[in-house]
Design an enzyme around this catalytic site. Structure first.
Site, PDB file in Angstrom:
ATOM      1  N   ALA A  61     -25.584  28.241 -18.907  1.00  0.00           N
ATOM      2  CA  ALA A  61     -25.897  29.131 -17.778  1.00  0.00           C
ATOM      3  C   ALA A  61     -27.278  28.772 -17.231  1.00  0.00           C
ATOM      4  O   ALA A  61     -28.104  28.199 -17.951  1.00  0.00           O
ATOM      5  CB  ALA A  61     -25.885  30.570 -18.272  1.00  0.00           C
ATOM      6  N   GLY A 103     -23.253  28.056 -22.275  1.00  0.00           N
ATOM      7  CA  GLY A 103     -22.123  28.245 -21.367  1.00  0.00           C
ATOM      8  C   GLY A 103     -21.345  26.949 -21.154  1.00  0.00           C
ATOM      9  O   GLY A 103     -20.143  26.986 -20.869  1.00  0.00           O
ATOM     10  N   GLU A 106     -19.048  26.778 -23.982  1.00  0.00           N
ATOM     11  CA  GLU A 106     -18.054  27.858 -23.810  1.00  0.00           C
ATOM     12  C   GLU A 106     -16.982  27.442 -22.790  1.00  0.00           C
ATOM     13  O   GLU A 106     -15.804  27.752 -22.954  1.00  0.00           O
ATOM     14  CB  GLU A 106     -18.755  29.147 -23.365  1.00  0.00           C
ATOM     15  CG  GLU A 106     -19.615  29.738 -24.483  1.00  0.00           C
ATOM     16  CD  GLU A 106     -20.353  30.986 -24.044  1.00  0.00           C
ATOM     17  OE1 GLU A 106     -21.182  30.878 -23.134  1.00  0.00           O
ATOM     18  OE2 GLU A 106     -20.092  32.061 -24.614  1.00  0.00           O
ATOM     19  N   GLU A 126     -27.821  29.917 -27.578  1.00  0.00           N
ATOM     20  CA  GLU A 126     -28.237  31.168 -26.934  1.00  0.00           C
ATOM     21  C   GLU A 126     -29.164  32.001 -27.805  1.00  0.00           C
ATOM     22  O   GLU A 126     -30.041  32.704 -27.298  1.00  0.00           O
ATOM     23  CB  GLU A 126     -27.007  32.016 -26.563  1.00  0.00           C
ATOM     24  CG  GLU A 126     -26.211  31.494 -25.377  1.00  0.00           C
ATOM     25  CD  GLU A 126     -25.156  30.477 -25.755  1.00  0.00           C
ATOM     26  OE1 GLU A 126     -25.258  29.874 -26.843  1.00  0.00           O
ATOM     27  OE2 GLU A 126     -24.230  30.265 -24.952  1.00  0.00           O
TER      28      GLU A 126
HETATM   29  C1  LIG Z   1     -27.161  42.710 -16.874  1.00  0.00           C
HETATM   30  C2  LIG Z   1     -26.566  41.938 -17.968  1.00  0.00           C
HETATM   31  C3  LIG Z   1     -25.429  41.105 -17.532  1.00  0.00           C
HETATM   32  C4  LIG Z   1     -24.950  40.267 -18.666  1.00  0.00           C
HETATM   33  C5  LIG Z   1     -24.093  39.169 -18.130  1.00  0.00           C
HETATM   34  C6  LIG Z   1     -24.269  37.961 -18.920  1.00  0.00           C
HETATM   35  C7  LIG Z   1     -23.727  36.777 -18.175  1.00  0.00           C
HETATM   36  C8  LIG Z   1     -24.126  35.491 -18.837  1.00  0.00           C
HETATM   37  C9  LIG Z   1     -23.011  34.947 -19.553  1.00  0.00           C
HETATM   38  C10 LIG Z   1     -23.106  33.863 -20.278  1.00  0.00           C
HETATM   39  C11 LIG Z   1     -24.359  33.290 -20.626  1.00  0.00           C
HETATM   40  C12 LIG Z   1     -24.362  32.108 -21.254  1.00  0.00           C
HETATM   41  C13 LIG Z   1     -25.571  31.795 -21.970  1.00  0.00           C
HETATM   42  C14 LIG Z   1     -26.112  30.394 -21.767  1.00  0.00           C
HETATM   43  O1  LIG Z   1     -25.507  29.438 -21.465  1.00  0.00           O
HETATM   44  S1  LIG Z   1     -27.745  30.397 -22.021  1.00  0.00           S
HETATM   45  C15 LIG Z   1     -28.208  28.732 -21.793  1.00  0.00           C
HETATM   46  C16 LIG Z   1     -27.861  27.951 -22.993  1.00  0.00           C
HETATM   47  N1  LIG Z   1     -28.373  26.625 -22.847  1.00  0.00           N
HETATM   48  C17 LIG Z   1     -29.494  26.249 -23.401  1.00  0.00           C
HETATM   49  O2  LIG Z   1     -30.150  26.969 -24.091  1.00  0.00           O
HETATM   50  C18 LIG Z   1     -29.911  24.837 -23.127  1.00  0.00           C
HETATM   51  C19 LIG Z   1     -31.334  24.804 -22.669  1.00  0.00           C
HETATM   52  N2  LIG Z   1     -31.770  23.476 -22.345  1.00  0.00           N
HETATM   53  C20 LIG Z   1     -32.090  22.555 -23.280  1.00  0.00           C
HETATM   54  O3  LIG Z   1     -31.989  22.746 -24.461  1.00  0.00           O
HETATM   55  C21 LIG Z   1     -32.599  21.249 -22.762  1.00  0.00           C
HETATM   56  O4  LIG Z   1     -33.120  21.449 -21.491  1.00  0.00           O
HETATM   57  C22 LIG Z   1     -31.495  20.170 -22.699  1.00  0.00           C
HETATM   58  C23 LIG Z   1     -30.307  20.643 -21.924  1.00  0.00           C
HETATM   59  C24 LIG Z   1     -31.106  19.742 -24.105  1.00  0.00           C
HETATM   60  C25 LIG Z   1     -32.112  18.926 -21.957  1.00  0.00           C
HETATM   61  O5  LIG Z   1     -33.302  18.530 -22.605  1.00  0.00           O
HETATM   62  P1  LIG Z   1     -34.289  17.481 -21.907  1.00  0.00           P
HETATM   63  O6  LIG Z   1     -33.534  16.326 -21.441  1.00  0.00           O
HETATM   64  O7  LIG Z   1     -35.414  17.262 -22.871  1.00  0.00           O
HETATM   65  O8  LIG Z   1     -34.830  18.185 -20.599  1.00  0.00           O
HETATM   66  P2  LIG Z   1     -35.749  19.474 -20.439  1.00  0.00           P
HETATM   67  O9  LIG Z   1     -35.577  20.405 -21.548  1.00  0.00           O
HETATM   68  O10 LIG Z   1     -37.130  19.023 -20.124  1.00  0.00           O
HETATM   69  O11 LIG Z   1     -35.096  20.136 -19.146  1.00  0.00           O
HETATM   70  C26 LIG Z   1     -35.141  19.496 -17.869  1.00  0.00           C
HETATM   71  C27 LIG Z   1     -35.298  20.572 -16.820  1.00  0.00           C
HETATM   72  O12 LIG Z   1     -34.119  21.367 -16.794  1.00  0.00           O
HETATM   73  C28 LIG Z   1     -34.440  22.740 -16.954  1.00  0.00           C
HETATM   74  N3  LIG Z   1     -33.343  23.351 -17.716  1.00  0.00           N
HETATM   75  C29 LIG Z   1     -32.812  22.953 -18.859  1.00  0.00           C
HETATM   76  N4  LIG Z   1     -31.776  23.730 -19.217  1.00  0.00           N
HETATM   77  C30 LIG Z   1     -31.656  24.649 -18.258  1.00  0.00           C
HETATM   78  C31 LIG Z   1     -30.768  25.738 -18.046  1.00  0.00           C
HETATM   79  N5  LIG Z   1     -29.777  26.021 -18.896  1.00  0.00           N
HETATM   80  N6  LIG Z   1     -30.946  26.491 -16.953  1.00  0.00           N
HETATM   81  C32 LIG Z   1     -31.918  26.212 -16.049  1.00  0.00           C
HETATM   82  N7  LIG Z   1     -32.798  25.192 -16.197  1.00  0.00           N
HETATM   83  C33 LIG Z   1     -32.653  24.412 -17.285  1.00  0.00           C
HETATM   84  C34 LIG Z   1     -35.740  22.731 -17.724  1.00  0.00           C
HETATM   85  O13 LIG Z   1     -36.446  23.921 -17.536  1.00  0.00           O
HETATM   86  C35 LIG Z   1     -36.433  21.522 -17.104  1.00  0.00           C
HETATM   87  O14 LIG Z   1     -36.951  21.936 -15.887  1.00  0.00           O
HETATM   88  P3  LIG Z   1     -38.496  21.683 -15.539  1.00  0.00           P
HETATM   89  O15 LIG Z   1     -38.677  20.220 -15.629  1.00  0.00           O
HETATM   90  O16 LIG Z   1     -38.643  22.262 -14.192  1.00  0.00           O
HETATM   91  O17 LIG Z   1     -39.270  22.396 -16.572  1.00  0.00           O
END
Ligand SMILES: CCCCCCCC/C=C\C=C\CC(=O)SCCNC(=O)CCNC(=O)[C@H](O)C(C)(C)COP(=O)(O)OP(=O)(O)OC[C@H]1O[C@@H](n2cnc3c(N)ncnc32)[C@H](O)[C@@H]1OP(=O)(O)O
Length: 712
Positions: A61, A103, A106, A126
């Site tokens: 997500a 997500g 998922e 998460e």
């Molecule tokens: C009111 C209540 C309502 C409730 C409703 C709920 C509805 C929601 C339902 C479902 C929710 C699902 C939950 C999720 O999916 S939570 C997200 C789970 N994912 C993660 O935790 C992954 C996070 N990311 C990482 O671990 C890494 O970024 C990775 C993907 C492994 C890539 O690593 P790497 O290559 O080292 O790159 P960076 O970490 O430097 O990331 C690059 C840039 O991308 C941005 N980033 C990364 N992941 C996300 C993301 N999921 N969403 C948005 N942005 C993301 C990161 O910030 C970097 O950006 P920047 O360079 O600007 O800092």
């Protein structure tokens, strides 16, 4: 945001397109649902492949949307999309390259088959964002893997490599070639075959014996992993739902738990940590140097001087980052022992050579000095390095508190001298403080920050002052802990309060682990204890302020902590790790209080937290005021990744904002009034100014800091 095309006549390929990680933003969700509906209604389409555009499958997500409920609610909900995917009457294959996380996984679980590249990784991280897999992951994964394996993945949030995922049954097939092409071929072969059994929502969870006992145990375990954190417990509850409830009931439970977590302060704090970690790479220095304007010279060879515990860890960290390292130790017996230890840690040679001669550092691009904390010894080494090392080589010290500029003055290249403050064990701990002195060049900082990234560290650029950021703030925290012992607390009480707050270890257990003698040596160097202190000086006052000699007295008794088997706690033998209460310490404290006319009073956990944490936070504001850290986010990154500050509490500065700056100020005022001889409790002027400006949110503090500095 989701590309849709037909290949091989009958396969719809839906490709998620949202660089850099293909996160499931509102626009992507919209595109996905439209594509799934198009595939369902097109009679020519007989199977579907879902992939990520340009590499990664999906990073989950869009975390940036989480802070805003209206963003979360715009566009179709993930649960609805995944239900449509699972319900499709045509086989759907997930083609996973790079990563499928949160997500993203998922979504793959809602597909009927999962194809992975052999270098891909998958996971449900998460929990580290203070959440649970809330789009069906907590219900589908246990149905696929069984409760044990699913619970492990969900509660730890760990990334699982493709090979392991195949063994677990999470991936159906692996390929070394083009994943989408392989998935397309497979999808075609599955066309027309029954899908009922492939829909995880239709499957029961594999049975588990002694289910109640299993989940009781799992809860205890989850509580121990991150004390005070709600998400791991909610993960256990959700998986229990998967094991005991029909799918739709389990989904309702998951939704309820997710809504509670999503709106909690803990999720807000964990999310803040996620962005803080990444934000540290966009560094600035007080001299105006910035990450985007400085070009770093690459470092490919390094020398480490001094092979004690720190030097060995640093050698391993550098070698693992692919540098060729020469490890230098002038004491021959120590050199042999270090060589064996480093080889063990690296499981072989790993590009490291060894020498007893400082000349061996001559060709290195970077030298890291890691001898013990003695300014005179370090000064001598820097003098020698200045003439031995090639021009352009960077000279770094791993000191945890000494003056970088004084060391720079011993060289003919002060602009190439900096601090690289690693944390023990250096090859494990994520934090690196990159310390620049007033004369350190921006290029030197840039090179060190780049190297930190290569080592997989969270590198934070900080300025030069005693203790830099982390240890400078730790000092008032430790000091208040000692004062609390004088006033009637026990190490057990103080540690229990801090551990309940979420620290993996209380301050006294931590001191025992790192060794009480380290602080003792620093205090001697500072002239606070030892031969420099005359007998007529009052024992509990130094330079006009309250001082607790408790740590010094413990060291004089030979109680250095775990290494001597005795410290604030008792251990079975030197080096043992299990801390037991020590009756000796109780009498020692009683005698101490009696000798100094101190009356023990009842101290509660609230006071412990406020005295220790507010004093630390107050110093954090001073650090900002002095420009030693560029932002509160940088301070928080240091505390979360180097000092065990619980992620679900965001870091000390975030915590202060969450508690309320006015309340922190009020607390400090109250305690300073009661202890006027403890200047660390006197609220600093930046805190007062922030409160006077209406306590702006943390991302706006820099405006107040700037205004404040221009008036200094
Ligand atoms: C009111 C209540 C309502 C409730 C409703 C709920 C509805 C929601 C339902 C479902 C929710 C699902 C939950 C999720 O999916 S939570 C997200 C789970 N994912 C993660 O935790 C992954 C996070 N990311 C990482 O671990 C890494 O970024 C990775 C993907 C492994 C890539 O690593 P790497 O290559 O080292 O790159 P960076 O970490 O430097 O990331 C690059 C840039 O991308 C941005 N980033 C990364 N992941 C996300 C993301 N999921 N969403 C948005 N942005 C993301 C990161 O910030 C970097 O950006 P920047 O360079 O600007 O800092």
């Amino acid at each position: 945001m989701a590309q849709y095309r037909i290949v091989s006549g009958s396969v719809a390929v839906i490709s998620i397109q949202n660089p850099p990680v293909n996160a499931l933003s509102a626009a992507v969700r919209e595109g996905l649902l439209l594509s799934v509906r198009a595939a369902a209604s097109d009679p020519l389409v007989r199977s579907v492949v879902i992939s990520g555009h340009n590499g990664p499958f999906c990073g989950g997500a869009d975390i940036k949307e989480f802070g805003n409920v209206s963003h979360l609610e715009s566009g179709p909900h993930l649960v609805e999309i995944f239900e449509s995917v699972e319900a499709l009457a045509k086989p759907v294959v997930a083609a996973i390259e790079g990563f499928a996380l949160g997500g993203g996984l998922e979504l793959a679980l809602a597909c009927h088959y999962r194809f992975g590249h052999s270098e891909a990784r998958v996971g449900l991280p998460e929990v580290s964002l203070g959440l649970l897999p809330g789009a069906g992951g907590s219900q589908r994964l246990p149905r696929l893997l069984g409760v044990r394996a699913a619970l492990d993945m969900i509660v730890t949030g760990r990334h699982v490599a493709a090979g392991e995922a195949l063994k677990l049954g999470l991936l159906d097939r692996l390929t070394d070639g083009n994943t989408v092409d392989a998935a397309v071929r497979f999808a075609q072969s599955a066309e027309g075959k029954p899908l009922d059994d492939r829909r995880l929502g239709n499957r029961p969870c594999p049975p588990l014996e002694n289910i109640d006992a299993f989940f009781e145990e799992a809860l205890i375990h989850a509580r121990g992993r991150a004390r005070g954190a709600a998400a791991p417990l909610a993960c256990v509850q959700a998986v229990r739902g998967a094991a005991t409830l029909p799918f739709l009931k389990g989904m309702e439970l998951e939704k309820r738990l997710m809504e509670t977590l999503m709106t909690s302060g803990q999720a807000q704090a964990s999310r803040y940590c996620f962005f803080t970690e990444r934000g540290a790479a966009r560094w600035t220095t007080p001299t105006g140097a910035r990450w985007d304007t400085c070009r770093a010279r690459p470092i490919s060879t390094a020398a480490v001087i001094g092979l004690g515990t720190m030097g060995r860890g640093i050698t391993v960290a550098l070698a693992r980052a692919g540098l060729s390292v020469v490890a230098v130790e002038t004491q021959e017996h120590q050199l042999d022992e270090a060589q064996r230890a480093v080889s063990r840690m690296l499981k072989g040679g790993g590009g490291v050579s060894y020498s007893a001669d400082l000349q061996a550092a001559a060709g290195a691009d970077l030298v890291v000095e890691a001898v013990f904390e003695d300014m005179a010894v370090k000064e001598e080494i820097f003098k020698q390095l200045s003439s031995v090392c090639k021009p352009g080589a960077l000279l770094a010290t791993n000191t945890s508190s000494l003056d970088i500029d004084r060391l720079a003055s011993c060289t003919l290249r002060p602009e190439q001298v900096l601090g690289l403050h690693f944390f023990a064990p250096a090859h494990v701990m994520r934090l690196l403080e990159v310390v620049s002195g007033p004369r350190t060049s921006p290029q030197t900082v840039a090179a060190a920050m780049q190297l930190g990234r290569r080592m997989g560290k969270v590198s934070v650029a900080v300025g030069n002052c005693p203790g830099f950021v982390g240890n400078r703030m730790l000092k008032p925290y430790l000091e208040q802990a000692y004062f609390l012992l004088e006033e009637g607390a026990s190490p057990e009480l103080v540690d229990a309060a801090l551990e309940e707050f979420g620290f993996p270890m209380g301050v006294f257990k931590m001191s025992d682990l790192s060794g009480l003698d380290i602080g003792w040596r620093v205090r001697k160097e500072e002239g606070l204890t030892g031969p420099g202190v005359t007998a007529d000086q009052p024992m509990r006052t130094r330079r006009g302020r309250r001082y607790s000699p408790l740590g010094d007295l413990m060291c004089e008794e030979g109680r250095y902590g775990q290494k001597t088997g005795r410290g604030w706690y008792l251990y079975d033998r030197p080096g043992a790790r299990v801390a037991r209460s020590d009756p000796w310490l109780r009498s020692f404290l009683e005698e101490y209080r009696e000798r100094h006319g101190l009356l023990a009073r009842r101290i509660d956990q609230q006071e412990v937290l406020e005295r220790c944490l507010y004093a630390l936070i107050n110093e954090g504001f001073r650090v900002l005021e002095d420009g030693v850290a560029a932002s509160p986010q940088n301070i928080d990154a240091i505390y979360v990744f180097g000092y065990g500050w619980p992620k679900h509490r965001g870091g000390p500065m975030f915590y202060a904002a969450q508690v309320g700056l006015a309340r922190v100020l009020e607390g400090l005022e109250k305690y300073h009034k009661a202890h006027p001889d403890s200047p660390h409790l006197q609220p600093c002027s930046l805190l007062r100014r922030l409160v006077a400006s209406g306590s702006p949110p943390i991302h706006k503090w820099s405006e107040v800091v700037k205004g404040h500095r221009s008036q200094l």
